[in-house]
Scaffold this active site. Sequence first.
Site, PDB file in Angstrom:
ATOM      1  N   ASP A  39       0.783  -1.246   0.000  1.00 24.74           N
ATOM      2  CA  ASP A  39       0.000   0.000   0.000  1.00 24.74           C
ATOM      3  C   ASP A  39       0.815   1.297   0.000  1.00 24.74           C
ATOM      4  OD1 ASP A  39      -1.504  -2.127   0.870  1.00 24.74           O
ATOM      5  OD2 ASP A  39      -2.051  -1.232   2.770  1.00 24.74           O
ATOM      6  N   SER A  99      -0.179   0.317   7.417  1.00 24.84           N
ATOM      7  CA  SER A  99      -0.508   1.514   6.636  1.00 24.84           C
ATOM      8  C   SER A  99      -1.023   2.685   7.467  1.00 24.84           C
ATOM      9  CB  SER A  99      -1.547   1.158   5.583  1.00 24.84           C
ATOM     10  OG  SER A  99      -0.923   0.388   4.586  1.00 24.84           O
ATOM     11  N   ARG A 167      -7.127  -0.695  11.684  1.00 23.22           N
ATOM     12  CA  ARG A 167      -5.904  -0.240  11.003  1.00 23.22           C
ATOM     13  C   ARG A 167      -6.129   0.809   9.912  1.00 23.22           C
ATOM     14  NH1 ARG A 167      -6.590  -5.667   9.791  1.00 23.22           N
ATOM     15  NH2 ARG A 167      -7.137  -6.177   7.635  1.00 23.22           N
TER      16      ARG A 167
END
Length: 493
Positions: A39, A99, A167
């Site tokens: 990502d 991320s 997350r």
Amino acid sequence: MRNTLQKARAFENKYLPRVEGTDILPRFHMTAGVGWINDPNGFSLYKGEYHLFFQYYPYDVKWGPMHWGHVKTKDFVHWDRLPCALAPDMPYDKDGCFSGGAIELPDGRHLLMYTGVRNVRRSNGLAVGYQTQCIAIGDGVDYQKYEGNPVLDEKDLPEGGSPIDFRDPKIWFEDGKYWAVAGNRPADGSGSILLFESEDAIHWKYSSNVANCHNQFGKMWECPDLFELDGKTVLMTSPQDMNSMGLEFHPGNSTLCIIGTFDKKIRHLLRDNIQAIDYGTDFYATQSLLTPDGRRIMTAWMQSWESSGSKVKKLPFFGQMILPRELHVKDGRLIQNPVREIEDFRAYKISYQNVMISQETNLQGVSGRFLDMTVRVRPGNRNNMYRYFKINVAVDGERATLIRHKPENSTLRVDRSRSGFPHDIVNTRDFPVTAGDELKLRIIMDRYSLEIFVNDGEQAASFVIYTPITADSISFSCDGTAVIDVEKYELIV
Ligand code: FRU
């Protein structure tokens, strides 16, 4: 533990020079040079330059304990490498810096907000990753993790929220406050997007539930991004475990865009429309920023998790980002086009008008692998629509990547089964397109990719290809007759 970052930086210093300047890198798509990326993270304007971080495991071409790699750009085309920014080196992130986002603070420092993962072994012997939100602050090169980390954990979740799937915070500043959206898994086991708020970007509290999956669009919703665009509110997220839905969503890890209105009282998104973001085989985990001239620019990982085991062995890196896109909302739908900066790198224009196509045809000068090509297609005979119109790119004696329009069911098919992959992965996608009087296809190719933009951005589709670069012919053919205009540029970056 600090050594973990130094080790990653020393590894980069040793191995990156072997790759830089060689012709194994894409020309304008961001890659790490060494190791694995997934990502995009922390895509943000900092001191007049765009910084992009990314999920990164420097030591191998497969996923491992996540670091944050780092590059910056002025034009979304050239990417200057910076040293690895974060390594999993604290008790709360020892199993990965997952991320997150980034923002410039008023005092000129750059703040990163990310997910720290800490694996804990349960009584049944299985390890689970506890996920908390953490911050690190720096000067655009070196970042110090905040001593008060984590800044959000299990106790900040609404009832039923899972600390194991919590997350990917994306941070922004609005109405005098900092806000962040993060993915979570509520009691129904699917996904939700939660909003958090802060006065100073350091002390955070739960604000509201922005959107819920309700087990309708996959399960856990990863990598959310929420922004205003053209009078609407847009939520982008990447659902795991999606079921296929017609030609809109494919199974597995997919992407989703909700367009609607944000109810500021309850801080919840009211939906008008839900659609896929990209219709290709390789697209996941979007992240956007706002440029000083007001453009909403999005990047994403140009890869799918499902095919990430399929690699060309000799390459020392794996994973790349899309060419960033300018976003708009028009008639309730998302419109995506390549960043306009890419047009500055167009050279050697070749154009044709009103070429009648039936048999397989090559047009002189229309070839290449680093290109920006627009093809407008009209039926040769209005009363007798063609059955198929086909463009083959990256062609040699054995290989070709097919783009095929079938008006009968208004679909575009891309087939990359002869595009250099060593494994039998998902190679074909069909997706809906509208073709009124003509179909307009803009095709951007780099060393390992094909990105298609239909009708000025109504649909976008991204595909990784590994066809040898010598396969550079392009041909057009039609079952019936079509009339085409072609405008082709080489991209010299
Ligand atoms: C999405 C994702 C994120 C996570 C990261 C880990 O691709 O699973 O949810 O933060 O990758 O690398």
